[in-house]
Design a protein around this motif. Structure first.
Motif, PDB file in Angstrom:
ATOM      1  N   VAL A 228       0.863  -1.168   0.000  1.00 29.76           N
ATOM      2  CA  VAL A 228       0.000   0.000   0.000  1.00 29.76           C
ATOM      3  C   VAL A 228       0.910   1.231   0.000  1.00 29.76           C
ATOM      4  O   VAL A 228       1.793   1.345   0.851  1.00 29.76           O
ATOM      5  CB  VAL A 228      -0.921   0.023   1.238  1.00 29.76           C
ATOM      6  CG1 VAL A 228      -1.782   1.271   1.243  1.00 29.76           C
ATOM      7  CG2 VAL A 228      -1.781  -1.231   1.310  1.00 29.76           C
TER       8      VAL A 228
ATOM      9  N   LYS B  41       0.916   5.463  -0.079  1.00 30.19           N
ATOM     10  CA  LYS B  41       0.081   6.653   0.117  1.00 30.19           C
ATOM     11  C   LYS B  41       0.962   7.896   0.171  1.00 30.19           C
ATOM     12  O   LYS B  41       2.158   7.830   0.419  1.00 30.19           O
ATOM     13  CB  LYS B  41      -0.733   6.522   1.399  1.00 30.19           C
ATOM     14  CG  LYS B  41      -1.655   5.312   1.379  1.00 30.19           C
ATOM     15  CD  LYS B  41      -3.048   5.700   1.644  1.00 30.19           C
ATOM     16  CE  LYS B  41      -3.969   4.491   1.605  1.00 30.19           C
ATOM     17  NZ  LYS B  41      -5.309   4.835   1.973  1.00 30.19           N
TER      18      LYS B  41
ATOM     19  N   THR C 152      -3.549   0.443  -2.955  1.00 24.27           N
ATOM     20  CA  THR C 152      -2.907  -0.860  -3.044  1.00 24.27           C
ATOM     21  C   THR C 152      -2.175  -1.036  -4.378  1.00 24.27           C
ATOM     22  O   THR C 152      -2.681  -0.660  -5.429  1.00 24.27           O
ATOM     23  CB  THR C 152      -3.966  -1.973  -2.899  1.00 24.27           C
ATOM     24  OG1 THR C 152      -4.668  -1.754  -1.674  1.00 24.27           O
ATOM     25  CG2 THR C 152      -3.340  -3.347  -2.876  1.00 24.27           C
TER      26      THR C 152
ATOM     27  N   GLN D 161       8.803   3.171   5.248  1.00 23.95           N
ATOM     28  CA  GLN D 161       8.103   1.948   4.879  1.00 23.95           C
ATOM     29  C   GLN D 161       8.190   0.985   6.048  1.00 23.95           C
ATOM     30  O   GLN D 161       9.137   1.019   6.827  1.00 23.95           O
ATOM     31  CB  GLN D 161       8.651   1.321   3.601  1.00 23.95           C
ATOM     32  CG  GLN D 161       9.920   0.529   3.771  1.00 23.95           C
ATOM     33  CD  GLN D 161      10.347  -0.134   2.474  1.00 23.95           C
ATOM     34  OE1 GLN D 161      10.336   0.492   1.420  1.00 23.95           O
ATOM     35  NE2 GLN D 161      10.742  -1.382   2.543  1.00 23.95           N
TER      36      GLN D 161
ATOM     37  N   ASP E 218       6.527  -3.081   7.573  1.00 30.95           N
ATOM     38  CA  ASP E 218       5.638  -4.242   7.501  1.00 30.95           C
ATOM     39  C   ASP E 218       5.175  -4.651   8.895  1.00 30.95           C
ATOM     40  O   ASP E 218       4.620  -5.713   9.090  1.00 30.95           O
ATOM     41  CB  ASP E 218       6.307  -5.412   6.785  1.00 30.95           C
ATOM     42  CG  ASP E 218       7.542  -5.925   7.520  1.00 30.95           C
ATOM     43  OD1 ASP E 218       7.986  -5.289   8.497  1.00 30.95           O
ATOM     44  OD2 ASP E 218       8.059  -6.968   7.104  1.00 30.95           O
TER      45      ASP E 218
ATOM     46  N   ARG F 236       1.150  -7.148   4.974  1.00 32.24           N
ATOM     47  CA  ARG F 236       1.131  -5.878   4.234  1.00 32.24           C
ATOM     48  C   ARG F 236       2.420  -5.100   4.474  1.00 32.24           C
ATOM     49  O   ARG F 236       2.945  -5.068   5.575  1.00 32.24           O
ATOM     50  CB  ARG F 236      -0.036  -5.001   4.672  1.00 32.24           C
ATOM     51  CG  ARG F 236      -1.369  -5.525   4.222  1.00 32.24           C
ATOM     52  CD  ARG F 236      -2.452  -4.479   4.454  1.00 32.24           C
ATOM     53  NE  ARG F 236      -3.747  -5.022   4.115  1.00 32.24           N
ATOM     54  CZ  ARG F 236      -4.344  -4.833   2.950  1.00 32.24           C
ATOM     55  NH1 ARG F 236      -3.771  -4.121   2.033  1.00 32.24           N
ATOM     56  NH2 ARG F 236      -5.528  -5.359   2.713  1.00 32.24           N
TER      57      ARG F 236
ATOM     58  N   TYR G 181       3.691  -1.190   4.009  1.00 32.64           N
ATOM     59  CA  TYR G 181       3.194   0.161   3.811  1.00 32.64           C
ATOM     60  C   TYR G 181       4.334   1.080   3.390  1.00 32.64           C
ATOM     61  O   TYR G 181       5.402   1.075   4.004  1.00 32.64           O
ATOM     62  CB  TYR G 181       2.584   0.703   5.102  1.00 32.64           C
ATOM     63  CG  TYR G 181       1.319   0.005   5.530  1.00 32.64           C
ATOM     64  CD1 TYR G 181       0.232  -0.090   4.683  1.00 32.64           C
ATOM     65  CD2 TYR G 181       1.207  -0.537   6.799  1.00 32.64           C
ATOM     66  CE1 TYR G 181      -0.945  -0.705   5.084  1.00 32.64           C
ATOM     67  CE2 TYR G 181       0.037  -1.155   7.210  1.00 32.64           C
ATOM     68  CZ  TYR G 181      -1.033  -1.234   6.344  1.00 32.64           C
ATOM     69  OH  TYR G 181      -2.195  -1.840   6.749  1.00 32.64           O
TER      70      TYR G 181
ATOM     71  N   TYR H  17      -2.679   1.868   8.498  1.00 28.41           N
ATOM     72  CA  TYR H  17      -1.810   2.764   7.750  1.00 28.41           C
ATOM     73  C   TYR H  17      -1.716   4.125   8.437  1.00 28.41           C
ATOM     74  O   TYR H  17      -0.636   4.703   8.557  1.00 28.41           O
ATOM     75  CB  TYR H  17      -2.324   2.944   6.316  1.00 28.41           C
ATOM     76  CG  TYR H  17      -1.284   3.555   5.429  1.00 28.41           C
ATOM     77  CD1 TYR H  17      -0.502   2.764   4.611  1.00 28.41           C
ATOM     78  CD2 TYR H  17      -1.038   4.926   5.439  1.00 28.41           C
ATOM     79  CE1 TYR H  17       0.486   3.302   3.816  1.00 28.41           C
ATOM     80  CE2 TYR H  17      -0.060   5.485   4.646  1.00 28.41           C
ATOM     81  CZ  TYR H  17       0.698   4.667   3.839  1.00 28.41           C
ATOM     82  OH  TYR H  17       1.689   5.216   3.073  1.00 28.41           O
TER      83      TYR H  17
END
Length: 140
Positions: free
Chosen positions: A11, A13, A44, A77, A79, A85, A87, A128
């Motif tokens: 994901v 953003k 995603t 970043q 996990d 996931r 991020y 997130y």
């Protein structure tokens, strides 16, 4: 540099900030995923898609702004926030508030100062946004 972790849902953003320090916060619509929750533009990764490509595609779809890869910076970043996931958090600065055209996924948006932005991020259901809160708490 940050690594791309395979076999995980990614994901990506964008944290968009104006020259006067205001941060863009979207509010989800009655979206199937986390309805009515605070959000950032992005989404995603599709199969075999790089995080930056997903970010640029999703931001264009969700707020109607086209960025190029040179105008955004990967700042974090992780996990650790949700099993399976990874991020990615990107940041971009703009001198003036751009014209935002939100998609069906969001009902509205706000430009908030850091205190209000982190307060809303901290209360979100979305993992997130908790990562964003942690990042901002450690870097401001």
């Amino acid at each position: 540099m940050f690594a791309i972790i395979q076999d995980m849902i990614g994901v990506a953003k964008l944290m968009l900030q104006t020259g006067d320090g205001k941060l863009l916060l979207l509010h989800r619509s009655n979206h199937p995923s986390l309805p009515n929750d605070p959000d950032l533009p992005g989404g995603t990764l599709e199969k075999n898609e790089e995080p930056i490509a997903a970010l640029l595609r999703e931001v264009s779809e969700e707020i109607g702004i086209k960025f190029d890869s040179k105008s955004v910076e990967l700042v974090f970043q992780s996990d650790k926030y949700e099993s399976g996931r990874i991020y990615y958090l990107y940041k971009s600065l703009c001198r003036v508030k751009p014209n935002i055209i939100i998609s069906w996924e969001h009902t509205d948006y706000q430009w908030l100062d850091l205190k209000d932005f982190t307060s809303q991020s901290h209360l979100a259901k979305d993992h997130y946004m908790h990562m964003v809160y942690d990042y901002l708490s450690q870097n401001n």
